[in-house]
Design a protein around this motif. Structure first.
Motif, PDB file in Angstrom:
ATOM      1  N   GLY A 163      -8.315 -21.344   8.056  1.00  0.00           N
ATOM      2  CA  GLY A 163      -7.787 -22.501   8.774  1.00  0.00           C
ATOM      3  C   GLY A 163      -6.605 -22.130   9.652  1.00  0.00           C
TER       4      GLY A 163
ATOM      5  N   TYR B 263      -7.591 -28.796  13.912  1.00  0.00           N
ATOM      6  CA  TYR B 263      -6.676 -29.201  12.847  1.00  0.00           C
ATOM      7  C   TYR B 263      -7.433 -29.877  11.698  1.00  0.00           C
TER       8      TYR B 263
ATOM      9  N   THR C 196       3.956 -29.709  11.659  1.00  0.00           N
ATOM     10  CA  THR C 196       3.526 -29.204  10.351  1.00  0.00           C
ATOM     11  C   THR C 196       4.722 -28.964   9.434  1.00  0.00           C
TER      12      THR C 196
ATOM     13  N   CYS D 226       0.045 -25.797   5.346  1.00  0.00           N
ATOM     14  CA  CYS D 226      -1.208 -25.516   4.639  1.00  0.00           C
ATOM     15  C   CYS D 226      -1.044 -25.384   3.125  1.00  0.00           C
TER      16      CYS D 226
ATOM     17  N   GLY E 120      -7.715 -28.599   7.830  1.00  0.00           N
ATOM     18  CA  GLY E 120      -7.421 -29.446   6.679  1.00  0.00           C
ATOM     19  C   GLY E 120      -8.531 -29.387   5.643  1.00  0.00           C
TER      20      GLY E 120
ATOM     21  N   ASP F  91       0.513 -23.498  11.507  1.00  0.00           N
ATOM     22  CA  ASP F  91       0.499 -24.549  10.495  1.00  0.00           C
ATOM     23  C   ASP F  91       1.355 -24.151   9.307  1.00  0.00           C
TER      24      ASP F  91
ATOM     25  N   GLY G 109      -5.027 -32.785   7.762  1.00  0.00           N
ATOM     26  CA  GLY G 109      -5.426 -32.035   8.947  1.00  0.00           C
ATOM     27  C   GLY G 109      -5.572 -32.948  10.152  1.00  0.00           C
TER      28      GLY G 109
END
Lengths: 332, 262
Positions: A69, A231, A138, A83, A235, A80, A120
């Motif tokens: 991801g 995104y 994020t 996460c 997620g 991100d 996400g």
């Protein structure tokens, strides 16, 4: 004839430099992986045993899924930070529902993955609709997910999980090694993502959007839709990582995944994907994940204190970014 | 290649107006592009050239005025709609994705998909066909760039512009618009791009060219559309006016009575 000569003459020099840079970013991680493996094999007897290799695959599976991801997002020139926290929240949701509230385990899993997908989508909407920088977005959702994790769990670890929730911690024997389904899932997801990124229209649009968003938009790529999809997919992958994590640890732990954001970014960058977007490969990320995992494992076997593992990881990530930056500067 | 007034313009605009807050970028601008010609758009900074081009290519929607394609009124809400109508634009320097290869850039936003089930369901691209067709398009304009798998960043400025022009020419069924295509290039590479523009015209597609480079404009254009203060003040030809006279029209030093005005 003259025109022909002129076209080629102009193209030659920058081409060679860039081809070299590209080779370094592709082959570099593989060579580093090989050298690290050789080094630890020589220095410790236990590194190259089936038990240890099996342990490494189990250790890296969670970060491996997260890093897929993270790769998608970094390919769009984003990042991100949320996460790990989102994944932790996902584990709490699925375990708490299944254990405390007696929800059907499969429904609990679906809802746990669902909240990660929701985060996400939230990240994606904030980036595309409000056009906020991914770093800030994020950072915000990192704290929100972190808080929700601790509020919903009451700081308690959730144990006694039903079988379906811990399925990916189950193992099977292959070539004398014990392998978890979680590790297989991580590799399978990497391969699927690689296929989508390199072979499909949507995947190529991810690269184009990350490389030159204006050009992509003017060429008819719906760049905001691409970003939102990236995104959201990330997620979803964090939700799957949550399931793998629960399988590996056997509990829902509110403290889990706190360094997972930096670990996944490290894996992506060490794997040769550029932080500036549009360049890199999810296969590189798999290699990057293994490099980080092997360094951690090998140093542990050598009896090096845990704090030095952080030091080495820090050096690795700076080195990888420096290589990327220098190769870009040369072509400018 | 002189314009024949009796013919229907390929692309025509009447009375375009565009305000940005208190600034009036277009103040009733007219525009005519005839088949088979290279039309240069000249004017001082802020004369409204770029805004006019953006209106014609769908990048902005004018506040007032009408645009006609082959005599039919059209309303482009975005660049995609203009492109679907055969109007392709080469933007100054944001046209290409440097990390993607030539074939990918040529087909960016309209990738060819495999015709089998995985192409339809999974939207898998048809890479061999794109490479083949890209090679044909590039060869068509006599651009020498070697492999279609080369990333665009390995190309020189002139070659990159060549790829951008090839993309526009490959998909433009009616009009190619170019915004300062030689601004970032050296003398020799500019010459190559000018050859390309002639090549596009020779293949039957009319070209609109924005340029600040007067000698270049006079060398290549069939007609010159002169803009000042958001309007077309004259339409001249390299034969009818000298460069000095053209500049005088641009700056307002000369009266705006061009011989082929309107």
């Amino acid at each position: 004839m003259l025109a022909r000569l002129r076209w080629t003459e102009f193209g030659r020099d920058p081409g060679a430099a860039i081809a070299r840079a590209r080779l370094i970013s592709t082959l570099g991680p593989l060579i580093a992986l090989l050298l690290a493996s050789i080094f630890f094999s020589i220095r410790t007897d236990r590194f190259l045993t089936t038990e240890n290799l099996s342990l490494i695959t189990q250790q890296v599976a969670v970060v491996g899924v997260l890093a897929i991801g993270q790769t998608l997002i970094i390919l769009t020139a984003g990042v991100d930070l949320s996460c790990g926290a989102v994944m932790a929240f996902g584990t709490i949701v699925m375990t708490k529902l299944a254990v405390t509230h007696g929800v059907n385990p499969f429904l609990a899993i679906a809802l746990g993955i669902g909240v990660c997908l929701g985060f996400g989508v939230l990240n994606g909407l904030l980036v595309t609709v409000l056009r906020l920088p991914p770093f800030i977005v994020t950072l915000g959702t990192l704290n929100i997910a972190f808080a929700l994790t601790h509020i919903t769990s009451n700081e308690e670890t959730i144990a006694n999980l039903p079988d379906p929730v811990v399925f990916f911690g189950n193992t099977f024997r292959f070539a004398g090694t014990t392998i978890t389904y979680g590790s297989v899932l991580a590799v399978a997801l990497t391969l699927i993502t690689w296929f989508v990124l390199t072979k499909t229209v949507g995947g190529r649009h991810v690269y184009a959007t990350g490389n030159n968003p204006d050009a992509a938009r003017l060429a008819g790529v719906r760049t905001r839709r691409v970003l939102l999809a990236v995104y959201a997919t990330a997620g979803l992958l964090y939700g799957i990582a949550a399931l793998v994590l629960v399988g590996r640890t056997g509990v829902g732990d509110p403290q889990a995944g706190q360094s997972a954001n930096l670990d996944s970014i490290t894996a992506v960058v060490v794997g040769g994907t550029s932080l500036f977007g549009g360049r890199g490969s999810v296969l590189g990320t798999l290699v990057g994940t293994l490099i980080v995992g092997i360094f951690r494992n090998g140093l542990q076997l050598l009896g090096v204190a845990a704090i030095y593992q952080f030091l080495i990881t820090g050096v690795l990530v700076i080195l990888a970014v420096a290589v990327d930056q220098l190769s870009r500067r040369r072509q400018a | 290649m002189s314009a024949v007034a009796a013919r229907v313009p390929v692309l025509e605009a009447r009375g375009l107006v565009k305000h940005y807050g208190v600034v009036t970028a277009l103040d009733g601008a007219d525009f005519d592009l005839y088949p088979g010609e290279i039309l240069a758009l000249i004017g001082d900074n802020g004369a409204g050239k770029s805004t006019l081009i953006k209106a014609l290519s769908g990048a902005i929607v004018p506040d007032r005025g009408e645009i006609f394609l082959n005599g039919t009124p059209v309303h482009f809400r975005n660049p995609l709609e203009a492109r679907r109508n055969g109007i392709e634009t080469v933007y100054q320097d944001l046209a290409l994705a440097p990390a993607l290869d030539i074939a990918e850039n040529l087909f960016l936003g309209r990738e060819l998909r495999r015709r089998d089930i995985i192409g339809i369901v999974l939207r898998v691209t048809d890479r061999p066909r794109m490479l083949r067709e890209a090679r044909a398009h590039i060869a068509d304009l006599k651009i020498n760039v070697g492999s279609m798998k080369q990333s665009v960043e390995t190309l020189s400025g002139g070659q990159r512009q060549g790829v951008a022009v090839a993309r526009a020419a490959a998909f433009a069924s009616r009009v190619v618009i170019m915004d300062e295509p030689t601004a970032a290039l050296g003398v020799r590479e500019s010459g190559m791009v000018l050859d390309l523009i002639r090549e596009v015209r020779a293949r039957g597609t009319p070209v609109v060219l924005i340029s600040h480079n007067m000698p270049q404009v006079f060398e290549i254009a069939d007609r010159l559309h002169v803009m000042r203060l958001g309007r077309r003040v004259a339409t001249i030809t390299p034969a009818s006016h000298s460069m000095t006279e053209a500049v005088a029209l641009m700056t307002g030093a000369a009266s705006s009575q061009g011989p082929t005005k309107g």
